[in-house]
Design an enzyme around this catalytic site. Sequence first.
Site: not given
Length: 310
Positions: A70, A121, A226-227
């Site tokens: 994402h 994701d 994120s990530g």
Amino acid sequence: MGRFCSPLALTLLAMALLQGCGQPRISGRIVGGGDAPRGRWPWQVSIQYNGHHFCGGSLISAQWVVTAAHCQGSHLGWPECMFIYRVILGEYQLFNPSPSRVASSVRQIIIHPNYSSQSADVALVQLTEPVRFTDEIRPICWLGSSDSSPDNDMCWVTGWGTTDSNVSLPSPKTLQEVQVQLIDFKACNTLYNIDPDPQIGRDPVKPNMICAGYAEGKKDSCQGDSGGPLACDHNGTWFLTGVVSWGDGCGKPNRPGVYIRTEAYGEWMWGHVSSSNQPSTTVSHTSWINDAGPSFSTFILSFTMLLLSR
Ligand SMILES: *[C@@H]1O[C@H](CO)[C@@H](O)[C@H](O)[C@H]1NC(C)=O
Ligand SMILES: *[C@@H]1O[C@H](CO)[C@@H](O)[C@H](O)[C@H]1NC(C)=O
Ligand SMILES: *[C@@H]1O[C@H](CO)[C@@H](O)[C@H](O)[C@H]1NC(C)=O
């Protein structure tokens, strides 16, 4: 995890260990959450767009970074505009570039083919050139194997994301770390089913996800993380157990952070990482003005309209 016990996988794991994955040269104190000691998390990268941090990631080999799918939202011009991205390695304070900092451009971004707002994701980012490992730049181990499960269920999440929903990490934006407890998807759904958010619904956590945090909240990842890595120690070696994906707010009670369980995507990752030959390790760098960066302990993005991704 048994499926990674093929001779090839074990050989690759042995090679990775010889390269020194998951073994920071510098170890820090264990604290409840706050500034990470410099060099403790040498696989942490910052993925930047036009000089602005927007996601974390983990170095898993000299030329590959794993992050969340994402992060590469269509608004960022993927895949045509690869040149606008930089992967920053060896960084510690985003507003105070470290001498160990290397800014790499991106050769390709591979989004998992089954990525949707509900699953997979995860994405791989290939650097244009292999990076040279240093004390501050080292890969994390990530191959699952039957004996690589964490020694206990306490792991660490790191990043430069916000320190609360909407509260950005104060300058100079020092890498943050927090210790979190692993929560399997069933137990996590039990928590998410307490006063379920109508937008998220019941049982939102899928078997290929894992949660980490606490029922009481407070310690979590947040927007901008994120990530990034959920790293677990196995007998002194760090393994990438999860990738920061989404959550309902940050640090709220009964809403632990949700992570992609990397073990579920290990074969897909190996397929790409092992197919690109990475001879030796040279350095790629491009200096890039670093004027930005969000940050950590807890995070979120707009999970493809539904969930709150981080
Ligand atoms: C995508 O999902 C399909 C159906 O569940 C599965 O057969 C396939 O292996 C998945 N692809 C990858 C790369 O995991
Ligand atoms: C964060 O800010 C946005 C926009 O300013 C707002 O809609 C949202 O409610 C805020 N979230 C929290 C948790 O304060
Ligand atoms: C843990 O690491 C030590 C030192 O590297 C080694 O001697 C020991 O056998 C390892 N234990 C397990 C269970 O892997």
